[in-house]
Scaffold this motif. Structure first.
Motif, PDB file in Angstrom:
ATOM      1  N   GLY A  53       0.841  -1.189   0.000  1.00 34.43           N
ATOM      2  CA  GLY A  53       0.000   0.000   0.000  1.00 34.43           C
ATOM      3  C   GLY A  53       0.878   1.243   0.000  1.00 34.43           C
ATOM      4  O   GLY A  53       2.008   1.229   0.491  1.00 34.43           O
ATOM      5  N   CYS A  54       0.367   2.321  -0.540  1.00 37.95           N
ATOM      6  CA  CYS A  54       1.117   3.578  -0.531  1.00 37.95           C
ATOM      7  C   CYS A  54       1.312   4.047   0.914  1.00 37.95           C
ATOM      8  O   CYS A  54       0.359   4.079   1.686  1.00 37.95           O
ATOM      9  CB  CYS A  54       0.354   4.638  -1.321  1.00 37.95           C
ATOM     10  N   PRO A  55       2.540   4.389   1.328  1.00 36.31           N
ATOM     11  CA  PRO A  55       2.794   4.834   2.702  1.00 36.31           C
ATOM     12  C   PRO A  55       2.024   6.109   3.058  1.00 36.31           C
ATOM     13  O   PRO A  55       1.777   6.367   4.232  1.00 36.31           O
ATOM     14  CB  PRO A  55       4.298   5.099   2.734  1.00 36.31           C
ATOM     15  N   ASP A  56       1.647   6.891   2.069  1.00 34.50           N
ATOM     16  CA  ASP A  56       0.932   8.137   2.359  1.00 34.50           C
ATOM     17  C   ASP A  56      -0.572   7.937   2.417  1.00 34.50           C
ATOM     18  O   ASP A  56      -1.214   8.319   3.397  1.00 34.50           O
ATOM     19  CB  ASP A  56       1.255   9.201   1.298  1.00 34.50           C
ATOM     20  N   CYS A  57      -1.155   7.320   1.346  1.00 37.45           N
ATOM     21  CA  CYS A  57      -2.612   7.268   1.277  1.00 37.45           C
ATOM     22  C   CYS A  57      -3.159   5.862   1.462  1.00 37.45           C
ATOM     23  O   CYS A  57      -4.379   5.688   1.623  1.00 37.45           O
ATOM     24  CB  CYS A  57      -3.111   7.858  -0.046  1.00 37.45           C
ATOM     25  N   GLY A  58      -2.284   4.852   1.444  1.00 34.92           N
ATOM     26  CA  GLY A  58      -2.737   3.490   1.728  1.00 34.92           C
ATOM     27  C   GLY A  58      -3.336   2.751   0.540  1.00 34.92           C
ATOM     28  O   GLY A  58      -3.653   1.570   0.658  1.00 34.92           O
ATOM     29  N   ARG A 103       4.410   2.374  -7.525  1.00 33.29           N
ATOM     30  CA  ARG A 103       3.962   3.727  -7.817  1.00 33.29           C
ATOM     31  C   ARG A 103       2.540   3.880  -7.300  1.00 33.29           C
ATOM     32  O   ARG A 103       1.676   3.023  -7.542  1.00 33.29           O
ATOM     33  CB  ARG A 103       3.998   3.972  -9.326  1.00 33.29           C
ATOM     34  N   CYS A 104       2.295   4.954  -6.575  1.00 37.78           N
ATOM     35  CA  CYS A 104       0.943   5.186  -6.063  1.00 37.78           C
ATOM     36  C   CYS A 104       0.035   5.623  -7.233  1.00 37.78           C
ATOM     37  O   CYS A 104       0.365   6.578  -7.938  1.00 37.78           O
ATOM     38  CB  CYS A 104       0.952   6.259  -4.985  1.00 37.78           C
ATOM     39  N   PRO A 105      -1.086   4.920  -7.417  1.00 35.57           N
ATOM     40  CA  PRO A 105      -1.951   5.224  -8.555  1.00 35.57           C
ATOM     41  C   PRO A 105      -2.921   6.364  -8.260  1.00 35.57           C
ATOM     42  O   PRO A 105      -3.610   6.843  -9.161  1.00 35.57           O
ATOM     43  CB  PRO A 105      -2.725   3.915  -8.759  1.00 35.57           C
ATOM     44  N   GLY A 118      -3.489  12.919  -7.252  1.00 34.34           N
ATOM     45  CA  GLY A 118      -3.455  13.911  -6.175  1.00 34.34           C
ATOM     46  C   GLY A 118      -2.593  13.489  -5.000  1.00 34.34           C
ATOM     47  O   GLY A 118      -2.312  14.290  -4.118  1.00 34.34           O
ATOM     48  N   CYS A 119      -2.150  12.193  -4.941  1.00 34.00           N
ATOM     49  CA  CYS A 119      -1.244  11.771  -3.849  1.00 34.00           C
ATOM     50  C   CYS A 119       0.169  12.212  -4.213  1.00 34.00           C
ATOM     51  O   CYS A 119       0.629  12.001  -5.330  1.00 34.00           O
ATOM     52  CB  CYS A 119      -1.288  10.249  -3.666  1.00 34.00           C
ATOM     53  N   PRO A 120       0.857  12.836  -3.275  1.00 34.23           N
ATOM     54  CA  PRO A 120       2.190  13.369  -3.588  1.00 34.23           C
ATOM     55  C   PRO A 120       3.266  12.290  -3.673  1.00 34.23           C
ATOM     56  O   PRO A 120       4.396  12.577  -4.071  1.00 34.23           O
ATOM     57  CB  PRO A 120       2.462  14.313  -2.416  1.00 34.23           C
TER      58      PRO A 120
END
Ligand SMILES: [Zn+2]
Length: 439
Positions: A53-58, A91-93, A96-98
């Motif tokens: 999962g993305c560390p920022d938005c999950g 890569r976070c899909p 808007g996620c930085p």
């Protein structure tokens, strides 16, 4: 690594045991292949697939493939070991996620942005401490630069040094001066450091002296500030405070360790006696020959004999000593000074503390009246320190081995660590060498 998860992939070697051994203790990564050349070994490792999962938005992130990262690992004898880590990337899909692209981290394998494996860092630290290795030598074996290795080691040592639990259990505390450089104090700071040593006995009654810290300067303030920083709970537990005969340290003890018994460190007192013999020998040498000692002079070349305990002298050394002292009536002074130093030593070496105390009292009652000025001066010094000098025999806790052992380690590592021009680095290196840090 267990066999269930390890040894995956297609090995290019026929030696599976070596493959497992090489990564023993790293459960997160598996070996993909091992390639051996004559002087090097390359081990390719990776982690098993896992959902990320993305560390920022999950949001679950799709893979972006892998990249090769080359890490330096513990050498096997003369064989250099390189780990090629096929590091996963994602890569976070989420619009808007930085975050964007991010890479896999395995903290038990290597620090973020590090190039030396965690266990190679641990290995290097062990070699520094136990094998008296040098950073330069270890860096060569790892095929990295001095700075690359030190950058990897330093944060580990800092973390250990910052752990206040290493000060727990100290009942007997020594303090001592160290000269750490002979350079310009305006460039490199104070030449003197104040060193704190744990002299507490263990359950078996043995002292395993540890260097607890080194702080810049030799002053009341240097020691008092350090004691103050340790907190009330630490200070309240100190029953015995050993020190060299320096008023500044005594003042710090009186301020900060009011309930502790101040004890002159035997090692330093014996050294004062030896220094007196040296001084008298040099003066008599100058008076009788008009020049400093040189080959052929009777008093030349007996320094070592004069420094040793009489009980350790061989027949040959006795003969040399006697010859030197009988060569001139003026040498009588050297003999008397030597006997005084031996008396001082004997007080500490007495098997029975009550006997030792009697000898120490005799020293206190006689030295200051000695016609030899150097001996009389030592007598006056000891009389000024009477309570702390005699406390040794009442506390029954101190002996001169531990401080001497710590000083010996510091000396050895100071020679090994010529490269340390920076106090912080020097402190960490000495704490590691002299037992202050436990890994
Ligand atoms: Zn994201």
């Amino acid at each position: 690594m267990s066999n269930a998860t390890g040894c995956a992939g297609a090995p290019t070697t026929t030696d599976p045991c070596a493959r497992c051994d090489v990564l023993l203790g790293l459960s997160e990564v598996s070996v993909e292949s091992v390639e051996r050349a004559e002087t090097s070994m390359t081990v390719t490792v990776s982690t098993p697939w896992h959902r990320m999962g993305c560390p920022d938005c999950g949001v679950v992130a799709p893979s972006r493939g892998r990249r090769r990262r080359v890490l330096h690992d513990v050498p096997h004898g003369d064989v250099r070991v390189r780990l090629v880590w096929r590091q996963r990337m994602w890569r976070c899909p989420e619009a808007g996620c930085p975050r964007g692209t991010f890479t896999e981290q395995v903290p038990t394998l290597v620090a973020a942005r590090g190039s030396i494996t965690v266990r190679a860092v641990a290995w290097a630290i062990g070699q520094l401490r136990r094998e008296h290795a040098t950073i330069a030598g270890l860096a060569r074996r790892l095929a990295v630069s001095w700075w690359a290795l030190w950058r990897a080691i330093k944060p580990v040592l800092e973390r250990l040094a910052g752990d206040e639990s290493r000060f727990a259990g100290v009942r007997s505390l020594g303090v001592d001066e160290h000269i750490w450089h002979h350079g310009d104090r305006h460039v490199r700071g104070p030449k003197e450091l104040t060193g704190m040593v744990d002299l507490t006995r263990d359950e078996k009654g043995r002292v395993r002296a540890r260097l607890l810290d080194l702080v810049p300067g030799r002053s009341k303030k240097a020691y008092a500030d350090w004691l103050n920083e340790r907190g009330e709970a630490f200070r309240a537990k100190i029953a015995v405070a050993a020190l060299d005969p320096f008023g500044g340290y005594k003042a710090a003890i009186d301020d900060q360790l009011a309930d502790a018994t101040a004890v002159l460190d035997a090692f330093h007192v014996v050294k004062l006696g030896t220094a007196v013999v040296d001084e008298v020998r040099r003066r008599v040498q100058q008076d009788t020959t008009g020049h400093r000692g040189r080959k052929g002079d009777p008093l030349f070349g007996i320094q070592t004999i004069l420094r040793a305990g009489a009980e350790h002298l061989t027949d040959k050394q006795w003969a040399r000593l006697t010859r030197a002292l009988e060569a001139n009536d003026a040498h009588e002074e050297v003999f008397v000074a030597w006997q005084c130093a031996q008396d001082l030593r004997a007080a500490y070496h007495a098997r029975d503390l009550a006997d030792g105390r009697k000898l120490a009292e005799h020293v206190l009652n006689s030295f200051h009246t000695c016609p030899i000025p150097e001996v009389a001066r030592l007598g006056r010094t000891l009389r000024r320190w009477r309570d702390a000098f005699l406390a040794y025999f009442d506390t029954g806790r101190q002996n001169n081995g531990p401080t001497e052992a710590v000083n010996g380690l510091i000396e050895l590592h100071r020679r090994l660590a010529r490269g340390y021009r920076n106090y912080d680095n020097y402190r960490l290196r000495m704490l590691l060498a002299a037992g202050g840090l436990t890994t």
